[in-house]
Design a protein around this motif. Structure first.
Motif, mmCIF file in Angstrom:
data_model
loop_
_atom_site.group_PDB
_atom_site.id
_atom_site.type_symbol
_atom_site.label_atom_id
_atom_site.label_comp_id
_atom_site.label_asym_id
_atom_site.label_seq_id
_atom_site.Cartn_x
_atom_site.Cartn_y
_atom_site.Cartn_z
ATOM 1 N N LEU A 150 0.771 -1.182 0.007
ATOM 2 C CA LEU A 150 -0.149 -0.147 0.014
ATOM 3 C C LEU A 150 1.052 1.402 -0.091
ATOM 4 N N HIS A 151 0.706 2.093 -0.879
ATOM 5 C CA HIS A 151 1.314 3.491 -1.039
ATOM 6 C C HIS A 151 -0.121 4.440 -0.631
ATOM 7 N N VAL A 152 -0.012 5.010 0.606
ATOM 8 C CA VAL A 152 -1.311 5.507 0.924
ATOM 9 C C VAL A 152 -1.150 7.281 1.108
ATOM 10 N N GLY A 153 -1.972 7.904 0.332
ATOM 11 C CA GLY A 153 -1.708 9.304 0.292
ATOM 12 C C GLY A 153 -2.669 9.939 1.522
ATOM 13 N N LEU A 155 -3.698 13.722 4.003
ATOM 14 C CA LEU A 155 -3.749 15.088 4.284
ATOM 15 C C LEU A 155 -2.765 15.335 5.235
ATOM 16 N N LYS A 156 -1.947 16.418 5.244
ATOM 17 C CA LYS A 156 -1.252 16.784 6.306
ATOM 18 C C LYS A 156 -2.047 17.419 7.541
ATOM 19 N N ASN A 157 -1.820 16.611 8.715
ATOM 20 C CA ASN A 157 -2.235 17.055 10.166
ATOM 21 C C ASN A 157 -3.412 16.507 10.262
ATOM 22 N N SER A 158 -4.126 15.669 9.379
ATOM 23 C CA SER A 158 -5.378 15.345 9.541
ATOM 24 C C SER A 158 -5.389 14.210 10.652
ATOM 25 N N SER A 159 -6.326 14.455 11.670
ATOM 26 C CA SER A 159 -6.615 13.344 12.588
ATOM 27 C C SER A 159 -6.766 11.935 12.237
ATOM 28 N N VAL A 160 -7.493 11.902 10.916
ATOM 29 C CA VAL A 160 -7.787 10.523 10.665
ATOM 30 C C VAL A 160 -6.638 9.706 10.102
ATOM 31 N N ASN A 161 -5.416 10.286 9.795
ATOM 32 C CA ASN A 161 -4.192 9.650 9.761
ATOM 33 C C ASN A 161 -3.809 8.647 10.913
ATOM 34 N N GLU A 162 -4.027 9.306 12.280
ATOM 35 C CA GLU A 162 -3.828 8.437 13.484
ATOM 36 C C GLU A 162 -4.725 7.383 13.357
ATOM 37 N N SER A 163 -5.804 7.646 12.901
ATOM 38 C CA SER A 163 -7.267 6.446 13.031
ATOM 39 C C SER A 163 -6.412 5.382 12.175
ATOM 40 N N PHE A 164 -6.079 5.697 11.052
ATOM 41 C CA PHE A 164 -5.507 4.648 10.032
ATOM 42 C C PHE A 164 -4.420 3.936 10.410
ATOM 43 N N ALA A 165 -3.494 4.622 11.186
ATOM 44 C CA ALA A 165 -2.272 4.096 11.697
ATOM 45 C C ALA A 165 -2.867 2.948 12.729
ATOM 46 N N SER A 166 -3.723 3.160 13.427
ATOM 47 C CA SER A 166 -4.256 2.378 14.431
ATOM 48 C C SER A 166 -5.093 0.989 13.895
ATOM 49 N N PHE A 167 -5.700 1.234 12.752
ATOM 50 C CA PHE A 167 -6.444 0.183 12.179
ATOM 51 C C PHE A 167 -5.606 -0.609 11.640
ATOM 52 N N ALA A 168 -4.426 -0.034 10.560
ATOM 53 C CA ALA A 168 -3.298 -0.674 10.183
ATOM 54 C C ALA A 168 -2.656 -1.831 10.932
ATOM 55 N N ALA A 169 -2.124 -1.190 12.220
ATOM 56 C CA ALA A 169 -1.431 -1.962 13.302
ATOM 57 C C ALA A 169 -2.280 -3.043 13.614
ATOM 58 N N LYS A 170 -3.722 -3.026 13.945
ATOM 59 C CA LYS A 170 -4.841 -3.911 14.523
ATOM 60 C C LYS A 170 -4.800 -4.909 13.382
ATOM 61 N N ASN A 171 -4.525 -4.669 12.212
ATOM 62 C CA ASN A 171 -4.967 -5.579 11.129
ATOM 63 C C ASN A 171 -3.658 -6.133 10.252
ATOM 64 N N ILE A 173 -1.470 -4.362 8.401
ATOM 65 C CA ILE A 173 -1.071 -3.964 7.289
ATOM 66 C C ILE A 173 -0.100 -3.155 7.129
ATOM 67 N N GLU A 174 0.916 -3.324 6.231
ATOM 68 C CA GLU A 174 2.079 -2.595 6.198
ATOM 69 C C GLU A 174 1.697 -1.431 4.937
ATOM 70 N N TYR A 175 2.056 -0.357 5.176
ATOM 71 C CA TYR A 175 2.063 0.701 4.199
ATOM 72 C C TYR A 175 3.248 1.703 4.255
ATOM 73 N N THR A 176 2.940 2.368 3.148
ATOM 74 C CA THR A 176 4.057 3.654 2.932
ATOM 75 C C THR A 176 3.188 4.733 2.951
ATOM 76 N N ALA A 177 3.188 5.977 3.853
ATOM 77 C CA ALA A 177 2.437 7.225 3.636
ATOM 78 C C ALA A 177 3.098 8.303 2.871
ATOM 79 N N ARG A 178 2.353 9.125 2.384
ATOM 80 C CA ARG A 178 2.761 10.176 1.560
ATOM 81 C C ARG A 178 1.685 11.235 1.931
#
Length: 361
Positions: A150-153, A155-171, A173-178
């Motif tokens: 996964l190469h995931v885009g 938005l800077k400083n969006s709170s859902v970035n933390e939400s996705f980090a938690s979701f990915a860790a729970k499941n 999921i390895e990803y690269t963020a941009r």
């Protein structure tokens, strides 16, 4: 006849109480205007489809704009809308620096204090979304095992970035963020294949090319100010409390108007349909569609040999929205039509969705 003075006293007291209540209660709108002196505030109004928008004729619209319009009479506020061309990160920094007074649509950061003041109750609720492009067929919605490389885009400083980090860790999921300043540029990179997924909230307009892989972390979002602007936050909280009494369904109504109805107008393809269309597009191959000449007004061939009918009009719309080519093949009769095969299965699904979706004015 004996008169009961005690009952007379109680009656008089009851009348006096009702009169006092009427004096205090009328009219509520005047009391609201008198509660706060008029104040003009600057709104961080950065572009976000369906939430903060300015049309070609300069008309403002969106969930955020309509929310501010609803609370204005209660809070006695006037607005200056600014920074439409700025990024989300820029607008939040301007709030910190005092260059704007209020920003809406902000989710609270997870597990840490914020430098902003949030109103008491959410002004709406949103999910975090993991999305891909409909041309991307390596990922199956809901199948976390398929989310490889996964190469995931984001938005800077969006709170859902933390939400996705938690979701990915729970499941696992390895990803690269941009990280991006602009949703528009992030969409461009998703479309050209530089990214294969993006993370946003669903408090916006979703486009036809976006496919939802995962929906997670439902959370309220708020109106925010600087911590020091006690007066403005007091006005916002008061206005929302009054609005909740006068129009208790305002959140669902705004959500229906600016998000749900727009999504219902999208053509949604299942995984197999997307794979089928993607293969045709990669090979620059048109879908061959038979035309039954005996099905007017749905599909027919006129005296000039031209195709016409309701089906053909909807087909053109489907081709435009889903970006596919097609070739119309005429037949001489219904019997001839029934004997000939064509790849019409996907088209029927598309046309059916267009017939079922609500009409827009």
């Amino acid at each position: 006849m004996k008169f009961n003075t005690e009952k007379l006293k109680n009656l008089i007291m009851s009348v006096l109480v009702i009169c006092c209540w009427l004096i205090v209660a009328v009219p509520s709108c005047l009391a609201e205007q008198e509660k706060f002196p008029e104040r003009t505030v600057t709104v961080g109004f950065n572009e976000y489809p369906g939430y903060n928008e300015i049309s070609f004729d300069g008309t403002r619209t969106g969930y955020g704009y309509e929310f501010l319009r609803l609370i204005a009479p209660y809070a006695n506020l006037k607005y200056i809308y600014a920074n439409y061309d700025k990024s989300w990160s820029d607008v939040m920094e301007m709030l910190s620096d005092g260059k704007v007074d209020i920003v809406t649509g902000v989710r609270k950061p997870v597990g840490r204090d914020s430098k902003y003041a949030y109103n008491n109750y959410g002004i709406g609720t949103s999910f975090a979304l993991l999305l891909t492009d409909y041309m991307q067929t390596d990922f199956r919605p809901g199948d976390v095992e398929s989310y490889k490389d996964l190469h995931v885009g984001m938005l800077k400083n969006s709170s859902v970035n933390e939400s996705f980090a938690s979701f990915a860790a729970k499941n696992n999921i390895e990803y690269t963020a941009r990280y991006y300043d602009s949703l528009e540029i992030m969409h461009r990179d998703l479309r050209d294949g530089s990214l294969n997924a993006i993370v946003t909230t669903d408090a916006r307009t979703l486009y036809n090319f976006e496919v939802v892989l995962e929906r997670f972390d439902s959370a309220p979002y708020y109106a925010v100010t600087k911590q020091s602007d006690i007066d403005l936050m007091k006005r916002i909280n008061y206005a929302i409390a009054k609005l909740d009494v006068d129009q208790p369904n305002w959140r669902s109504q705004l959500n229906q108007e600016h998000f749900v109805n727009l999504r219902n107008n999208d053509v949604k393809l299942n995984f197999d349909e997307r794979v089928y269309l993607t293969e045709l597009q990669k090979n620059n191959q048109p879908i061959k569609i038979l035309i039954n000449p005996d099905r007017a007004p749905y599909a027919s061939i006129n005296k000039n040999g031209e195709f016409e009918g309701i089906f053909l009009d909807l087909l053109r719309q489907a081709a435009e929205q889903c970006d596919f080519k097609y070739e119309l093949i005429p037949t001489k009769s219904t019997e001839d039509y029934d004997k000939t095969e064509s790849s019409i299965k996907v088209i029927i699904s598309l046309i059916k969705q267009m017939l079922e979706r609500p009409l827009r004015e």
